[in-house]
Design a protein around this motif. Structure first.
Motif, mmCIF file in Angstrom:
data_model
loop_
_atom_site.group_PDB
_atom_site.id
_atom_site.type_symbol
_atom_site.label_atom_id
_atom_site.label_comp_id
_atom_site.label_asym_id
_atom_site.label_seq_id
_atom_site.Cartn_x
_atom_site.Cartn_y
_atom_site.Cartn_z
ATOM 1 N N ASP A 195 -6.272 -9.808 9.208
ATOM 2 C CA ASP A 195 -7.317 -10.083 10.204
ATOM 3 C C ASP A 195 -8.662 -9.485 9.816
ATOM 4 O O ASP A 195 -9.627 -9.554 10.580
ATOM 5 C CB ASP A 195 -6.897 -9.552 11.580
ATOM 6 N N GLY A 196 -8.743 -8.872 8.626
ATOM 7 C CA GLY A 196 -9.993 -8.295 8.153
ATOM 8 C C GLY A 196 -10.181 -6.837 8.467
ATOM 9 O O GLY A 196 -11.116 -6.204 7.963
ATOM 10 N N SER A 197 -9.302 -6.263 9.303
ATOM 11 C CA SER A 197 -9.427 -4.846 9.633
ATOM 12 C C SER A 197 -9.005 -3.992 8.445
ATOM 13 O O SER A 197 -8.250 -4.435 7.573
ATOM 14 C CB SER A 197 -8.575 -4.500 10.860
ATOM 15 N N ARG A 198 -9.487 -2.750 8.405
ATOM 16 C CA ARG A 198 -9.183 -1.854 7.307
ATOM 17 C C ARG A 198 -7.993 -0.961 7.642
ATOM 18 O O ARG A 198 -7.797 -0.568 8.784
ATOM 19 C CB ARG A 198 -10.391 -0.962 6.972
ATOM 20 N N ALA A 199 -7.207 -0.648 6.624
ATOM 21 C CA ALA A 199 -6.079 0.262 6.809
ATOM 22 C C ALA A 199 -6.615 1.670 7.036
ATOM 23 O O ALA A 199 -7.512 2.121 6.323
ATOM 24 C CB ALA A 199 -5.180 0.234 5.575
ATOM 25 N N PRO A 200 -6.085 2.406 8.013
ATOM 26 C CA PRO A 200 -6.549 3.778 8.252
ATOM 27 C C PRO A 200 -6.279 4.667 7.034
ATOM 28 O O PRO A 200 -5.231 4.558 6.392
ATOM 29 C CB PRO A 200 -5.727 4.227 9.468
ATOM 30 N N ASP A 201 -7.210 5.539 6.737
ATOM 31 C CA ASP A 201 -7.104 6.405 5.567
ATOM 32 C C ASP A 201 -6.243 7.624 5.844
ATOM 33 O O ASP A 201 -6.470 8.363 6.803
ATOM 34 C CB ASP A 201 -8.490 6.873 5.109
ATOM 35 N N GLY A 202 -5.258 7.838 4.973
ATOM 36 C CA GLY A 202 -4.513 9.078 4.932
ATOM 37 C C GLY A 202 -4.996 9.920 3.767
ATOM 38 O O GLY A 202 -6.004 9.599 3.127
ATOM 39 N N PRO A 203 -4.284 10.995 3.430
ATOM 40 C CA PRO A 203 -4.704 11.860 2.318
ATOM 41 C C PRO A 203 -4.734 11.099 0.987
ATOM 42 O O PRO A 203 -3.991 10.136 0.779
ATOM 43 C CB PRO A 203 -3.630 12.951 2.302
#
Length: 318
Positions: free
Chosen positions: A214-222
């Motif tokens: 859907d174009g959203s970005r994956a949340p950033d982990g370490p």
């Protein structure tokens, strides 16, 4: 008549030391990686600077920094080392036409194909070598291996790539996670879950599914450099990770893997150098396609022992 520039006899060992310091930006960490003392490493880099007649590195409170001359020399130093490795590999290939090194990355088994190659070519020197997750292309082009079994994505220019099989992808979470115990999940179940990252944008795009459909970005982990850190960070609740399903009975007891539906599977491939005409490389490709077809499903503990089979049938089952 213009004078030719004076020739410089560079010591390749010193050149390699410089590239490692430049990579780590720290003499202490570089010395550990090279298994030498820090004073010795400092002396070797100074010797190289004397040979070149230019200072390559400046020490800073945070570590070391490339000078302008160092910035110019670094890519040429890497090319010089790569060229030397290729020259040595070509010389060995000419002198030892029956030698091959097979690389493989974490979680992948090449034994059945390597065993078949040794069986069919008993006079050949066949070696297997573990390769870091982010080095398959580099070790191939540097002639440290002649073929490598790995997972996409990798840059494929200058390489011949054959897909061997696919692996489903799974979500790895700690046992206490809200999703632990579910039969399966989709991306809709993890819109806000931080996912581990590595310093490779192509790898992140595939293994974090970033961006999402859907174009959203994956949340950033370490951010991790070493995959061995991955499971510790997941177990401590700092992130989750999407991985290949490689039989997660080998996972730590405080982690669990959940099938991830609605996503492209992982692709396991055999990569070799474009234009490599080695008969052993061609033979290994044939045996890899025949034998490396994915992990065998786990058998129940109560299953009776399998009937005896011939050696060839046993090798074809994995």
């Amino acid at each position: 008549m213009p004078h030719s520039p004076p020739s410089v006899d560079l010591d390749l060992r010193l050149v390699r030391y410089f590239t490692v310091v430049a990579e780590h930006r720290h003499f202490g960490r570089a010395a550990e990686a090279l298994h030498v003392t820090q004073p010795s490493l400092s002396r070797q880099v100074r010797r190289l600077e004397e040979q070149l007649g230019a200072r390559l590195l400046d020490r800073t409170p945070q570590g070391s920094r490339l000078t302008e001359a160092g910035e110019v020399f670094l890519p040429r130093a890497k090319a010089l080392l790569r060229s030397a490795a290729q020259a040595a590999a070509h010389a060995r290939a000419a002198a030892e036409p029956s030698r091959i090194t097979i690389g493989y990355t974490t979680g992948l088994i090449v034994t059945p194909a390597v065993r078949e190659l040794r069986h069919r070519h008993p006079d050949a020197d066949v070696q297997a070598l573990h390769v870091a997750w982010n080095e398959p292309r580099e070790v191939l082009l540097d002639h440290r291996v002649d073929a490598v079994v790995t997972r996409l994505p990798i840059r494929t220019d200058q390489l011949h790539v054959t897909i061997l099989y696919d692996e489903p992808r799974v979500l790895v979470v700690p046992l206490g996670h809200r999703l632990a115990g579910k039969e399966s999940v989709t991306l809709d179940d993890i819109p806000d879950e931080p996912l581990l990252r590595v310093p490779d944008p192509d790898w992140n795009a595939f293994w974090r599914i970033d961006p999402r459909p859907d174009g959203s970005r994956a949340p950033d982990g370490p951010l991790i450099e070493d995959f061995e850190d991955k499971f510790e960070l997941i177990a401590s609740g700092q992130a989750v990770a999407i991985t290949a399903d490689v039989g997660h009975n080998r996972l730590r007891p405080d982690l669990t893997a959940i099938p991830l539906h609605g996503v492209e599977p992982s692709h396991v491939v055999l990569a070799t150098r474009t234009g490599d005409r080695s008969r052993l490389v061609a033979a290994f490709r044939k045996f890899a396609q025949a034998h490396l077809t994915g992990p065998r499903p786990a058998e129940p503990a109560s299953a009776p022992p399998p009937p005896s089979t011939s050696r060839e049938e046993t090798e074809r089952r994995h």
